[in-house]
Every structure is written in C-alpha cells, then in structure tokens.
Write a protein that holds these residues in place. Structure first.
Motif, PDB file in Angstrom:
ATOM      1  N   ALA A 150      42.058  61.625  91.912  1.00  8.52           N
ATOM      2  CA  ALA A 150      40.872  62.246  92.250  1.00  8.52           C
ATOM      3  C   ALA A 150      40.138  63.091  91.379  1.00  8.52           C
ATOM      4  CB  ALA A 150      40.745  62.598  93.675  1.00  8.52           C
ATOM      5  N   ALA A 151      41.043  64.112  91.022  1.00 10.81           N
ATOM      6  CA  ALA A 151      40.613  65.208  90.151  1.00 10.81           C
ATOM      7  C   ALA A 151      40.236  64.597  88.678  1.00 10.81           C
ATOM      8  CB  ALA A 151      41.595  66.158  89.797  1.00 10.81           C
ATOM      9  N   GLN A 152      40.857  63.554  88.466  1.00 10.95           N
ATOM     10  CA  GLN A 152      40.411  62.947  87.098  1.00 10.95           C
ATOM     11  C   GLN A 152      38.892  62.395  87.314  1.00 10.95           C
ATOM     12  OE1 GLN A 152      44.128  60.871  86.373  1.00 10.95           O
ATOM     13  NE2 GLN A 152      44.318  61.957  84.282  1.00 10.95           N
ATOM     14  N   ARG A 153      38.668  61.489  88.349  1.00 13.06           N
ATOM     15  CA  ARG A 153      37.480  61.012  88.415  1.00 13.06           C
ATOM     16  C   ARG A 153      36.285  62.126  88.842  1.00 13.06           C
ATOM     17  NH1 ARG A 153      40.453  58.564  92.560  1.00 13.06           N
ATOM     18  NH2 ARG A 153      38.975  59.234  94.210  1.00 13.06           N
ATOM     19  N   THR A 154      36.785  63.099  89.446  1.00 14.32           N
ATOM     20  CA  THR A 154      35.730  64.228  89.492  1.00 14.32           C
ATOM     21  C   THR A 154      35.675  64.867  88.210  1.00 14.32           C
ATOM     22  OG1 THR A 154      36.509  64.800  91.859  1.00 14.32           O
ATOM     23  CG2 THR A 154      35.181  66.412  90.673  1.00 14.32           C
ATOM     24  N   GLY A 155      36.450  64.946  87.209  1.00 15.47           N
ATOM     25  CA  GLY A 155      36.040  65.394  86.148  1.00 15.47           C
ATOM     26  C   GLY A 155      35.313  64.566  85.018  1.00 15.47           C
ATOM     27  N   PHE A 156      35.379  63.438  85.271  1.00 13.25           N
ATOM     28  CA  PHE A 156      34.499  62.229  84.693  1.00 13.25           C
ATOM     29  C   PHE A 156      33.303  62.565  85.031  1.00 13.25           C
ATOM     30  CE2 PHE A 156      32.412  58.329  84.332  1.00 13.25           C
ATOM     31  CZ  PHE A 156      32.841  57.683  83.315  1.00 13.25           C
ATOM     32  N   ARG A 157      32.830  62.431  86.518  1.00 17.07           N
ATOM     33  CA  ARG A 157      31.656  62.587  86.806  1.00 17.07           C
ATOM     34  C   ARG A 157      30.847  64.051  86.304  1.00 17.07           C
ATOM     35  NH1 ARG A 157      34.088  61.201  91.677  1.00 17.07           N
ATOM     36  NH2 ARG A 157      33.449  63.221  92.498  1.00 17.07           N
ATOM     37  N   LEU A 158      31.673  64.821  86.333  1.00 20.59           N
ATOM     38  CA  LEU A 158      31.245  66.520  85.790  1.00 20.59           C
ATOM     39  C   LEU A 158      30.725  66.235  84.390  1.00 20.59           C
ATOM     40  CD1 LEU A 158      33.522  68.805  87.910  1.00 20.59           C
ATOM     41  CD2 LEU A 158      31.155  68.421  88.217  1.00 20.59           C
ATOM     42  N   VAL A 159      31.470  65.520  83.570  1.00 23.02           N
ATOM     43  CA  VAL A 159      31.040  65.362  82.347  1.00 23.02           C
ATOM     44  C   VAL A 159      29.889  64.232  81.954  1.00 23.02           C
ATOM     45  CG1 VAL A 159      31.629  64.710  80.072  1.00 23.02           C
ATOM     46  CG2 VAL A 159      33.060  66.077  81.288  1.00 23.02           C
ATOM     47  N   PHE A 160      30.032  62.971  82.560  1.00 26.23           N
ATOM     48  CA  PHE A 160      28.914  61.970  82.489  1.00 26.23           C
ATOM     49  C   PHE A 160      27.578  62.410  82.876  1.00 26.23           C
ATOM     50  CE2 PHE A 160      27.477  57.693  83.367  1.00 26.23           C
ATOM     51  CZ  PHE A 160      27.260  57.260  81.921  1.00 26.23           C
ATOM     52  N   PHE A 161      27.630  62.584  84.077  1.00 26.14           N
ATOM     53  CA  PHE A 161      26.295  62.778  84.865  1.00 26.14           C
ATOM     54  C   PHE A 161      25.630  64.117  84.036  1.00 26.14           C
ATOM     55  CE2 PHE A 161      27.793  60.287  87.929  1.00 26.14           C
ATOM     56  CZ  PHE A 161      26.772  59.359  88.364  1.00 26.14           C
ATOM     57  N   PRO A 162      25.819  65.006  83.763  1.00 25.81           N
ATOM     58  CA  PRO A 162      25.055  66.017  82.729  1.00 25.81           C
ATOM     59  C   PRO A 162      24.623  65.447  81.386  1.00 25.81           C
ATOM     60  CG  PRO A 162      26.789  67.237  83.707  1.00 25.81           C
ATOM     61  CD  PRO A 162      26.980  65.808  84.306  1.00 25.81           C
ATOM     62  N   PHE A 163      25.682  64.505  80.801  1.00 24.17           N
ATOM     63  CA  PHE A 163      25.502  63.973  79.781  1.00 24.17           C
ATOM     64  C   PHE A 163      24.314  63.149  79.640  1.00 24.17           C
ATOM     65  CE2 PHE A 163      25.925  59.796  77.381  1.00 24.17           C
ATOM     66  CZ  PHE A 163      26.215  60.192  76.162  1.00 24.17           C
ATOM     67  N   MET A 164      23.841  62.273  80.937  1.00 26.07           N
ATOM     68  CA  MET A 164      22.849  61.517  80.891  1.00 26.07           C
ATOM     69  C   MET A 164      21.371  62.268  80.767  1.00 26.07           C
ATOM     70  SD  MET A 164      24.264  59.217  84.190  1.00 26.07           S
ATOM     71  CE  MET A 164      22.576  58.673  84.639  1.00 26.07           C
ATOM     72  N   PHE A 165      21.633  63.414  80.997  1.00 19.52           N
ATOM     73  CA  PHE A 165      20.550  64.316  80.661  1.00 19.52           C
ATOM     74  C   PHE A 165      19.950  64.324  79.243  1.00 19.52           C
ATOM     75  CE2 PHE A 165      21.407  65.569  84.860  1.00 19.52           C
ATOM     76  CZ  PHE A 165      20.105  66.103  85.470  1.00 19.52           C
ATOM     77  N   GLY A 166      20.827  64.124  78.386  1.00 24.86           N
ATOM     78  CA  GLY A 166      20.529  64.406  76.943  1.00 24.86           C
ATOM     79  C   GLY A 166      20.389  62.961  76.266  1.00 24.86           C
ATOM     80  N   ILE A 167      20.573  61.969  76.913  1.00 26.51           N
ATOM     81  CA  ILE A 167      20.625  60.612  75.962  1.00 26.51           C
ATOM     82  C   ILE A 167      19.379  60.339  75.561  1.00 26.51           C
ATOM     83  CG2 ILE A 167      20.997  57.927  76.339  1.00 26.51           C
ATOM     84  CD1 ILE A 167      23.223  58.674  78.522  1.00 26.51           C
ATOM     85  N   TYR A 168      18.405  60.280  76.369  1.00 22.35           N
ATOM     86  CA  TYR A 168      16.898  59.882  75.919  1.00 22.35           C
ATOM     87  C   TYR A 168      16.518  60.871  74.686  1.00 22.35           C
ATOM     88  CZ  TYR A 168      11.930  58.266  75.993  1.00 22.35           C
ATOM     89  OH  TYR A 168      10.851  57.871  75.821  1.00 22.35           O
ATOM     90  N   PRO A 169      16.358  62.062  74.752  1.00 22.65           N
ATOM     91  CA  PRO A 169      16.053  62.767  73.561  1.00 22.65           C
ATOM     92  C   PRO A 169      16.767  62.344  72.294  1.00 22.65           C
ATOM     93  CG  PRO A 169      16.098  64.314  75.387  1.00 22.65           C
ATOM     94  CD  PRO A 169      16.802  62.871  75.691  1.00 22.65           C
TER      95      PRO A 169
END
Length: 209
Positions: A150-169
């Motif tokens: 569960a902690a690893q899945r949370t860690g994944f989301r905490l990285v991936f969702f903020p990463f999405m903000f920078g994809i388009y630029p």
C-alpha cells in the motif's frame, strides 16, 4: 434553477463545453472570454449564466469531463485484461494519456485561479472525478502489480500525478520555443506525450517495465 428538460439542460451544457474546447485549441485561457464562448454556441450569451457563472467554471467542467474520459479508459483497462506485465501496463497507461492531450493541457494551467473562481459544488464535483482517477490507478496497481505494498502504491501516485502536470509543456513545444532553445544553445531532446509518460512509468514500475 435551470429551466428545461434534463435532456435540454445536458445538451446545452455540452454545447458550452464543446465551444470552449474548440476555442482552447487555438487560443489561450486568458484570451478566451464568456462573450466568445457564447458566440460559439447556438443560444444567447446570457443563457450561459444559467449553467456557469464564470469562465473558470466552464473550464473546470471541461477539466472534469476530461478526467471522466480518462477514468473510462482506466476502467476499461481494468476490465479488459486478466494479467499484464509491468512493461505492458506502462505502455497501456502511457497510451491512455496520449489520447488525453486536452487533459494534460488543462493540467498545465494555473488551477488555483480556476478553482478559486468556481462555486463550491462545482469544485466538489470536479474533485470527485479527480479522486476517482487516483482510485482507478490504485486499483490497476493492485491488480497488475500485486507485489506492491500500500505504501509503494501511494508512493507511485505521489510521483505520477504531479508528473502529469509537466507532460504537456515538455511535449507541446512551439516553434518560438524551439527557436529560443536553439539560440540559447540548450541541448534538448523533444519527446512525445507517449514517450515521456512511458519513460516515467518504466522507472516507477521497476526493472521489468
């Protein structure tokens, strides 16, 4: 209270969102006004106020619709496969975002202003769609990467969702920006939405991805 049948209300609301989406393909958020959105619909501009009080509310609803479409992709992924390798999962997730360029463009905006100028009930509705996307990603990880805690899945989301903000630029670079990078002597490799997302997911999912 909005007057009309549920069908008429839904149709007009969609027409407003579609008009905003078309304008956003060639104009910036700052350039688009309620007047221009109204002129792109089949009904009078004052009618828009029956559905949305500000331009930001229209964009927030467009944003919510994009999350709903991505959620449909994620839920289809969950139901369509019994098993996926981590590489296959990374490819599917990257492909799902490749289809959602509009979502990624909205993510790159200043969301503080959008949310601050929207009514609480509309913001709550948007947050539900956003929260559902986080839940769907967690469900996907549980199904296809059962060894993750569960902690690893949370860690994944905490990285991936903020990463999405920078994809388009990074992926949608204008000629002006390319020229400036060349003139500045910056050695930069231009990647597509799919390539950027896949590279991130491979790192997050581990060595066999």
């Amino acid at each position: 209270m909005i007057k009309g049948t549920p069908e008429l209300i839904a149709t007009r609301r969609e027409e407003i969102l579609n008009a905003c989406q078309r304008l956003y393909q060639t104009m910036s958020f700052k350039q688009i006004t309620l007047k221009e959105i109204g002129e792109a619909t089949s009904f009078s501009r004052p009618t828009i106020y029956n559905y949305f009080q500000t331009k930001e509310e229209i964009f927030l609803a467009l944003y919510e619709r994009e999350y709903d479409l991505w959620n449909a992709e994620l839920e289809s992924l969950l139901s369509s496969y019994a098993r996926l390798t981590r590489e296959e999962l990374a490819q599917h997730l990257a492909g799902s975002l490749e289809k959602r360029e509009q979502l990624l463009k909205l993510l790159a905006m200043n969301n503080y202003d959008m949310e601050a100028n929207s009514r609480p009930e509309l913001l709550v509705s948007f947050k539900r769609a956003y929260g559902r996307s986080m839940e769907n990603v967690d469900r996907i990880l549980q199904k296809f990467c059962p060894d993750l805690s569960a902690a690893q899945r949370t860690g994944f989301r905490l990285v991936f969702f903020p990463f999405m903000f920078g994809i388009y630029p990074y992926a949608a670079v204008t000629d002006k920006q390319r020229s400036a990078m060349e003139e500045a002597g910056v050695d930069f490799r231009y990647l597509s939405i799919y390539e950027l997302t896949l590279a991130c997911l491979r790192r997050l999912l581990g060595p066999d991805a």
